[in-house]
Every structure is written in structure tokens, then in C-alpha cells.
Enzyme design. Structure first.
Site, PDB file in Angstrom:
ATOM      1  N   GLU A  22       0.899  -1.147   0.000  1.00 12.24           N
ATOM      2  CA  GLU A  22       0.000   0.000   0.000  1.00 12.24           C
ATOM      3  C   GLU A  22       0.938   1.197   0.000  1.00 12.24           C
ATOM      4  OE1 GLU A  22      -3.210   0.388  -0.242  1.00 12.24           O
ATOM      5  OE2 GLU A  22      -3.729  -1.734  -0.259  1.00 12.24           O
ATOM      6  N   SER A  23       0.770   2.105  -0.978  1.00 11.98           N
ATOM      7  CA  SER A  23       1.846   3.075  -1.233  1.00 11.98           C
ATOM      8  C   SER A  23       1.463   4.539  -1.048  1.00 11.98           C
ATOM      9  CB  SER A  23       2.346   2.887  -2.668  1.00 11.98           C
ATOM     10  OG  SER A  23       1.338   3.304  -3.590  1.00 11.98           O
ATOM     11  N   THR A  60      11.525   3.033   0.639  1.00 11.34           N
ATOM     12  CA  THR A  60      11.369   4.455   0.344  1.00 11.34           C
ATOM     13  C   THR A  60      12.268   5.316   1.224  1.00 11.34           C
ATOM     14  OG1 THR A  60       9.779   6.269   0.531  1.00 11.34           O
ATOM     15  CG2 THR A  60       9.372   4.371   1.921  1.00 11.34           C
ATOM     16  N   ASP A  61      12.586   6.500   0.726  1.00 13.47           N
ATOM     17  CA  ASP A  61      13.366   7.446   1.550  1.00 13.47           C
ATOM     18  C   ASP A  61      12.542   7.979   2.724  1.00 13.47           C
ATOM     19  OD1 ASP A  61      11.617   9.081   0.120  1.00 13.47           O
ATOM     20  OD2 ASP A  61      13.175  10.355  -0.736  1.00 13.47           O
ATOM     21  N   GLU A  62      11.217   7.765   2.673  1.00 10.29           N
ATOM     22  CA  GLU A  62      10.357   8.313   3.728  1.00 10.29           C
ATOM     23  C   GLU A  62      10.611   7.670   5.091  1.00 10.29           C
ATOM     24  OE1 GLU A  62       6.255   8.843   2.835  1.00 10.29           O
ATOM     25  OE2 GLU A  62       6.650   9.263   0.734  1.00 10.29           O
ATOM     26  N   TYR A  98       1.937   5.187   6.510  1.00 10.30           N
ATOM     27  CA  TYR A  98       2.612   4.523   5.382  1.00 10.30           C
ATOM     28  C   TYR A  98       4.096   4.339   5.661  1.00 10.30           C
ATOM     29  CZ  TYR A  98       5.275   4.327   1.026  1.00 10.30           C
ATOM     30  OH  TYR A  98       6.198   3.995   0.061  1.00 10.30           O
ATOM     31  N   LYS A 106       6.548   0.971   6.166  1.00 17.12           N
ATOM     32  CA  LYS A 106       7.699   0.654   5.308  1.00 17.12           C
ATOM     33  C   LYS A 106       8.962   0.510   6.173  1.00 17.12           C
ATOM     34  CE  LYS A 106       7.918   0.301   1.416  1.00 17.12           C
ATOM     35  NZ  LYS A 106       7.698  -0.833   0.483  1.00 17.12           N
ATOM     36  N   LYS A 141      -1.664  10.111  -7.118  1.00 19.50           N
ATOM     37  CA  LYS A 141      -0.364  10.688  -6.781  1.00 19.50           C
ATOM     38  C   LYS A 141      -0.209  12.086  -7.393  1.00 19.50           C
ATOM     39  CE  LYS A 141       1.169   6.966  -4.544  1.00 19.50           C
ATOM     40  NZ  LYS A 141       0.640   5.774  -5.081  1.00 19.50           N
ATOM     41  N   LEU A 191      -2.949  22.113  -4.666  1.00 16.81           N
ATOM     42  CA  LEU A 191      -1.649  22.144  -4.002  1.00 16.81           C
ATOM     43  C   LEU A 191      -1.844  22.181  -2.487  1.00 16.81           C
ATOM     44  CD1 LEU A 191       1.358  22.300  -4.818  1.00 16.81           C
ATOM     45  CD2 LEU A 191       1.181  24.783  -4.605  1.00 16.81           C
TER      46      LEU A 191
HETATM   47  P1  NAD Z   1       1.424   1.160  -6.382  1.00 13.33           P
HETATM   48  O1  NAD Z   1       0.451   1.478  -5.295  1.00 13.33           O
HETATM   49  O2  NAD Z   1       1.307   1.843  -7.694  1.00 13.33           O
HETATM   50  O3  NAD Z   1       1.419  -0.413  -6.678  1.00 13.33           O
HETATM   51  C1  NAD Z   1       1.358  -1.370  -5.663  1.00 13.33           C
HETATM   52  C2  NAD Z   1       1.079  -2.723  -6.310  1.00 13.33           C
HETATM   53  O4  NAD Z   1       1.101  -3.730  -5.275  1.00 13.33           O
HETATM   54  C3  NAD Z   1      -0.290  -2.827  -6.987  1.00 13.33           C
HETATM   55  O5  NAD Z   1      -0.178  -3.492  -8.230  1.00 13.33           O
HETATM   56  C4  NAD Z   1      -1.116  -3.639  -6.006  1.00 13.33           C
HETATM   57  O6  NAD Z   1      -2.165  -4.388  -6.644  1.00 13.33           O
HETATM   58  C5  NAD Z   1      -0.064  -4.540  -5.403  1.00 13.33           C
HETATM   59  N1  NAD Z   1      -0.426  -5.019  -4.051  1.00 13.33           N
HETATM   60  C6  NAD Z   1      -0.871  -4.257  -3.020  1.00 13.33           C
HETATM   61  N2  NAD Z   1      -1.127  -5.033  -1.959  1.00 13.33           N
HETATM   62  C7  NAD Z   1      -0.831  -6.298  -2.317  1.00 13.33           C
HETATM   63  C8  NAD Z   1      -0.867  -7.555  -1.660  1.00 13.33           C
HETATM   64  N3  NAD Z   1      -1.265  -7.653  -0.379  1.00 13.33           N
HETATM   65  N4  NAD Z   1      -0.467  -8.667  -2.324  1.00 13.33           N
HETATM   66  C9  NAD Z   1      -0.058  -8.572  -3.624  1.00 13.33           C
HETATM   67  N5  NAD Z   1      -0.020  -7.416  -4.307  1.00 13.33           N
HETATM   68  C10 NAD Z   1      -0.391  -6.296  -3.661  1.00 13.33           C
HETATM   69  O7  NAD Z   1       2.856   1.432  -5.709  1.00 13.33           O
HETATM   70  P2  NAD Z   1       4.189   2.033  -6.366  1.00 13.33           P
HETATM   71  O8  NAD Z   1       4.125   3.505  -6.288  1.00 13.33           O
HETATM   72  O9  NAD Z   1       4.437   1.351  -7.646  1.00 13.33           O
HETATM   73  O10 NAD Z   1       5.263   1.544  -5.290  1.00 13.33           O
HETATM   74  C11 NAD Z   1       5.868   0.254  -5.404  1.00 13.33           C
HETATM   75  C12 NAD Z   1       6.875   0.077  -4.292  1.00 13.33           C
HETATM   76  O11 NAD Z   1       7.879   1.094  -4.373  1.00 13.33           O
HETATM   77  C13 NAD Z   1       6.279   0.193  -2.892  1.00 13.33           C
HETATM   78  O12 NAD Z   1       6.898  -0.766  -2.068  1.00 13.33           O
HETATM   79  C14 NAD Z   1       6.647   1.604  -2.438  1.00 13.33           C
HETATM   80  O13 NAD Z   1       6.775   1.671  -1.051  1.00 13.33           O
HETATM   81  C15 NAD Z   1       7.998   1.765  -3.122  1.00 13.33           C
HETATM   82  N6  NAD Z   1       8.382   3.162  -3.433  1.00 13.33           N
HETATM   83  C16 NAD Z   1       7.537   3.970  -4.129  1.00 13.33           C
HETATM   84  C17 NAD Z   1       7.951   5.253  -4.469  1.00 13.33           C
HETATM   85  C18 NAD Z   1       7.066   6.172  -5.290  1.00 13.33           C
HETATM   86  O14 NAD Z   1       7.469   7.283  -5.577  1.00 13.33           O
HETATM   87  N7  NAD Z   1       5.876   5.754  -5.702  1.00 13.33           N
HETATM   88  C19 NAD Z   1       9.210   5.708  -4.071  1.00 13.33           C
HETATM   89  C20 NAD Z   1      10.040   4.849  -3.338  1.00 13.33           C
HETATM   90  C21 NAD Z   1       9.620   3.573  -3.031  1.00 13.33           C
HETATM   91  O1  TDX Z   2      -2.966  16.696  -4.824  1.00 20.25           O
HETATM   92  C1  TDX Z   2      -1.876  16.727  -4.244  1.00 20.25           C
HETATM   93  N1  TDX Z   2      -1.327  17.937  -3.919  1.00 20.25           N
HETATM   94  C2  TDX Z   2      -0.132  18.058  -3.295  1.00 20.25           C
HETATM   95  O2  TDX Z   2       0.332  19.190  -3.028  1.00 20.25           O
HETATM   96  C3  TDX Z   2      -1.158  15.515  -3.904  1.00 20.25           C
HETATM   97  C4  TDX Z   2      -1.739  14.167  -4.222  1.00 20.25           C
HETATM   98  C5  TDX Z   2       0.058  15.653  -3.275  1.00 20.25           C
HETATM   99  N2  TDX Z   2       0.567  16.876  -2.970  1.00 20.25           N
HETATM  100  C6  TDX Z   2       1.910  16.973  -2.363  1.00 20.25           C
HETATM  101  C7  TDX Z   2       2.183  16.074  -1.180  1.00 20.25           C
HETATM  102  C8  TDX Z   2       3.671  15.782  -1.318  1.00 20.25           C
HETATM  103  O3  TDX Z   2       4.428  16.827  -0.740  1.00 20.25           O
HETATM  104  O4  TDX Z   2       2.830  16.544  -3.373  1.00 20.25           O
HETATM  105  C9  TDX Z   2       3.913  15.795  -2.819  1.00 20.25           C
HETATM  106  C10 TDX Z   2       3.952  14.402  -3.454  1.00 20.25           C
HETATM  107  O5  TDX Z   2       2.802  13.702  -2.988  1.00 20.25           O
HETATM  108  P1  TDX Z   2       2.547  12.148  -3.344  1.00 20.25           P
HETATM  109  O6  TDX Z   2       2.536  11.975  -4.818  1.00 20.25           O
HETATM  110  O7  TDX Z   2       1.374  11.704  -2.557  1.00 20.25           O
HETATM  111  O8  TDX Z   2       3.906  11.480  -2.852  1.00 20.25           O
HETATM  112  P2  TDX Z   2       4.639  11.378  -1.411  1.00 20.25           P
HETATM  113  O9  TDX Z   2       3.685  11.522  -0.294  1.00 20.25           O
HETATM  114  O10 TDX Z   2       5.832  12.268  -1.449  1.00 20.25           O
HETATM  115  O11 TDX Z   2       5.106   9.823  -1.446  1.00 20.25           O
HETATM  116  C11 TDX Z   2       5.600   9.245  -2.674  1.00 20.25           C
HETATM  117  O12 TDX Z   2       6.996   9.141  -2.656  1.00 20.25           O
HETATM  118  C12 TDX Z   2       7.560   8.225  -1.764  1.00 20.25           C
HETATM  119  C13 TDX Z   2       4.997   7.865  -2.907  1.00 20.25           C
HETATM  120  O13 TDX Z   2       3.577   7.965  -2.934  1.00 20.25           O
HETATM  121  C14 TDX Z   2       5.452   6.891  -1.874  1.00 20.25           C
HETATM  122  O14 TDX Z   2       4.966   5.596  -2.155  1.00 20.25           O
HETATM  123  C15 TDX Z   2       6.943   6.856  -1.862  1.00 20.25           C
HETATM  124  O15 TDX Z   2       7.408   6.047  -0.823  1.00 20.25           O
END
Ligand code: NAD
Ligand code: TDX
Length: 339
Positions: free
Chosen positions: A88-89, A128-130, A155, A159, A194, A211
Site C-alpha cells: 500500500e503506497s 522508500t526514503d520516507e 505509510y 515501510k 499521486k 496544491l
Molecule cells: P502502487 O500502489 O502503484 O502499486 C502497488 C502494487 O502492489 C499494486 O499493483 C497492487 O495491486 C499490489 N499489491 C498491493 N497489496 C498487495 C498484496 N497484499 N499482495 C499482492 N499485491 C499487492 O505502488 P508504487 O508507487 O508502484 O510503489 C511500489 C513500491 O515502491 C512500494 O513498495 C513503495 O513503497 C515503493 N516506493 C515507491 C515510491 C514512489 O514514488 N511511488 C518511491 C520509493 C519507493
Molecule cells: O494533490 C496533491 N497535492 C499536493 O500538493 C497531492 C496528491 C500531493 N501533494 C503533495 C504532497 C507531497 O508533498 O505533493 C507531494 C507528493 O505527494 P505524493 O505523490 O502523494 O507522494 P509522497 O507523499 O511524497 O510519497 C511518494 O513518494 C515516496 C509515494 O507515494 C510513496 O509511495 C513513496 O514512498
């Protein structure tokens, strides 16, 4: 550098999500001799369309949950590595309803490392860096592998928990593992919840972008293809038990990114709404990827953010059938939260 690990038959969890599916495309494009089994539960964030054109001899799809120990007992034997993206991301969702984050991110990772241990399969944990919390805007520091864990949101705390489990399984059981902690990704197939895809698709639909807070929060953007090449590098060349930070020096505040999107899409720079802030909103993330660059020789290729953003905008313009079905429900959820 240690001897390279040459995987032949890998499981990619979460391979129907944003970053996982981009990784599957990366493997198909660059390593045609590697078989990929995608394990994905197809939650609201998973979409089989992301990998459908790849399904065949090289890529197989298994619909299932990473919390299902029995399924893992059937699936894991015979594979030589698990690359674990499933999670869950989304921070905002974790604030509204944390429970699924505990289940998937903590219990799911636990089930996977137990299976990896049982069947002696190498494990790469995508994180994640979070987990490091946030930095002040005027702090010259960036996160390194030595930064203490200090997660802020449900979240990021799940992680962080999953990272600690993987580390403990290395120390206690000798699990063959590596961990990567990456900064914010952008690119195709990112869910419209996102930040970047939400604003692009809002503009396409004639909705004003939203924003949070003062818009000065900084994220360190990396193109998802560079994340994929980094994960591949760590999987195949990383030292066991090690953590590598992934980032591409892409620090930008949200206001700047939003103005970039508006400009690229031919809109006035002030054509957006300020909305209420995210509770506990991390101020700034910034990655120092020196270890990955010097030890493993990795380099990003998408170093021009504006051109990566243009291509991403174009992808959403060209693929309305991919995001339109989930757009209205996503916006309705935000509206109910005042965002
Ligand atoms: P996403 O939410 O787009 O995708 C998550 C995927 O995992 C989906 O396909 C979902 O169906 C699947 N999933 C969720 N729960 C599951 C379960 N219980 N069993 C099997 N599959 C399941 O996420 P994302 O943004 O692609 O992130 C992927 C990974 O990268 C995550 O571990 C996240 O923490 C990490 N990450 C994301 C970012 C970012 O910027 N999005 C940055 C750093 C790290
Ligand atoms: O509508 C918006 N307006 C806004 O200002 C949304 C959706 C977000 N934001 C801001 C919140 C954050 O400062 O933008 C920034 C980015 O937001 P997200 O896309 O929700 O990302 P963030 O919370 O930074 O986390 C993402 O990066 C690290 C990914 O969702 C995570 O899975 C990953 O670990």
C-alpha cells in the site's frame, strides 16, 4: 564489488502497480533471458493492463496476495529471487485508513521473507526514503544509509517496519537480501491519486490542480526507469545485507513542479487551488546516492526533469482509457477530505 548474481527466474511482487510494472518492462527490454513471475493482488492500485502486452513465455502473471503463506509455498520454490514491490503506497490513504498498510506492508513482507528463508531464495526489498522522516528546507544535509529511521506517516512507519524485519532476517537467519530506499518516482502508469498524475489529469479534465499547504515541500524526483536500473544493479551486484539509497539529484518543491506542469500543458502558472495541508506532511526529502554510484557504478539516464515531465504528460494525454475509469472516484475521495 562481489561476484555478480545472475538471476534466471524471478518473482516480482506488485508487478501490476506503477513502479513494479515499469520494472517488468525494464527486465523484458534489457534482460530477455530472465523469466518473470508477477505476483499481484490487483488492489485498486494494480492494473493488469500495465503488463498485458508482455505476458507470454517470458512473463507470467499470478493473481494472489503476498499475505497468503500457502500460495507462497506453492509459488516460491524454483525461483532464484524475489523483488518485492507490492505495498500500500499512498500516504493520504494511510492517514484515512492505516489498517491495510499494516497488513500488506508489514505482514506481507514477513510472509515473503519467511518463504525466501524456507526456500533459500534471494530477496530484494524495495523501500522508500520516507523511512528517514524529513529534512528542513534550509538543511544542507541529505539522507544517507546512516541516517536514523524517523518515519512520520502510517505509510512510512509500515515501510520502516518492513525494512527492519528484512534486516533482522539477514542478521538472524542469514537471509540473502538487499534493500533499496528510493526517492519520489514519476513516469507512466502512476495512479492518478499521486501528485504529478493527479495534476496532469485534472488539467486534461478541466479541473483546477490542487496544491497542499504552502506548496514549498520538497521532493527528490527520479524517473521510474532510473529506479528500475538501480534495483537491477543492486539485485545483481549489491553486497548481501546492505542498504543502498537511490536518487538522482532531483530536488524540487511542489509549487515549482506544479508550475512546470501548467507551463508544459499551456496553462497560466496560477491556474490552481491551494487546499488544506496533509497532516504530518514531511517537509523535504533529499537523497545522497554516493554509495550506489561509487560502489556499484550506477548512473541515472533521465537527468532532464522537464523532458521527462513532458513525456509523462504526453503519456497521460495519449492513454485516457488507462486512467479515466478511476479518475472520478479518486477525486471524490479527495473532495470528501477537503483536498
Ligand atoms: P502502487 O500502489 O502503484 O502499486 C502497488 C502494487 O502492489 C499494486 O499493483 C497492487 O495491486 C499490489 N499489491 C498491493 N497489496 C498487495 C498484496 N497484499 N499482495 C499482492 N499485491 C499487492 O505502488 P508504487 O508507487 O508502484 O510503489 C511500489 C513500491 O515502491 C512500494 O513498495 C513503495 O513503497 C515503493 N516506493 C515507491 C515510491 C514512489 O514514488 N511511488 C518511491 C520509493 C519507493
Ligand atoms: O494533490 C496533491 N497535492 C499536493 O500538493 C497531492 C496528491 C500531493 N501533494 C503533495 C504532497 C507531497 O508533498 O505533493 C507531494 C507528493 O505527494 P505524493 O505523490 O502523494 O507522494 P509522497 O507523499 O511524497 O510519497 C511518494 O513518494 C515516496 C509515494 O507515494 C510513496 O509511495 C513513496 O514512498
Amino acid at each position: 564489488m562481489t561476484d555478480a548474481f545472475i538471476p534466471k527466474n524471478i518473482i516480482v511482487t506488485g508487478g501490476c502497480g506503477f513502479i513494479g510494472s515499469n520494472f517488468v518492462h525494464y527486465v523484458v527490454n534489457n534482460h530477455p533471458d530472465v523469466h518473470v513471475t508477477v505476483l499481484d493482488a490487483l488492489t485498486y492500485a494494480g492494473n493488469l493492463e500495465n503488463i498485458k502486452p508482455l505476458l507470454g513465455d517470458q512473463v507470467e502473471f499470478v493473481h494472489g496476495n503476498i499475505c497468503d503463506a500457502q500460495l507462497l509455498d506453492e509459488l516460491v520454490p524454483g525461483h532464484d529471487a524475489i523483488v518485492h514491490y507490492a505495498a500500500e503506497s499512498h500516504n493520504d490513504n494511510s492517514i484515512a485508513d492505516p489498517e491495510p498498510f499494516l497488513k500488506t506492508n508489514v505482514e506481507g513482507t514477513f510472509r515473503l521473507i519467511e518463504a525466501a528463508r524456507k526456500y533459500d531464495v534471494r530477496f530484494h526489498h524495495v523501500s522508500t526514503d520516507e523511512v528517514y522522516g524529513d529534512l528542513a528546507l534550509d538543511d544542507p544535509a541529505k539522507f544517507t544509509e546512516e541516517t536514523p529511521y524517523h518515519p512520520s506517516s502510517p505509510y512510512s512507519s509500515t515501510k520502516a517496519s518492513s525494512d527492519l524485519l528484512v534486516r533482522a532476517w539477514f542478521r538472524t537467519y542469514g537471509l540473502r537480501m538487499t534493500i533499496s530506499n528510493c526517492s519520489n518516482n514519476y513516469g507512466p502508469y502512476q495512479h492518478v491519486e499521486k501528485f504529478i498524475p493527479r495534476q496532469i489529469t485534472n488539467i486534461i479534465e478541466g479541473i483546477r490542480p490542487k496544491l497542499y499547504g504552502d506548496g514549498l515541500n520538497v521532493r527528490d524526483w527520479i524517473h521510474t526507469e532510473d529506479h528500475s536500473s538501480a534495483v537491477w544493479t543492486i539485485l545483481t551486484q549489491g553486497r548481501l545485507g546492505e542498504t543502498y539509497l537511490i536518487g538522482a539529484n532531483g530536488e524540487r518543491n511542489n509549487l515549482t513542479v506544479l508550475k512546470d506542469i501548467l507551463r508544459v500543458m499551456g496553462q497560466p502558472e496560477d491556474a490552481f487551488d491551494w487546499v488544506k495541508d496533509r497532516p504530518g506532511h514531511d517537509r523535504r526529502y533529499a537523497i545522497d546516492a554516493t554509495k550506489l554510484r561509487t560502489e556499484l557504478g550506477w548512473k541515472p539516464t533521465h537527468t532532464d526533469f522537464e523532458s521527462g515531465l513532458r513525456a509523462t504528460v504526453q503519456w497521460y494525454v495519449d492513454n485516457p482509457q488507462w486512467w479515466e475509469p478511476v479518475k472520478a472516484a479518486t477525486e471524490a475521495k479527495y473532495k470528501a477530505q477537503g483536498q
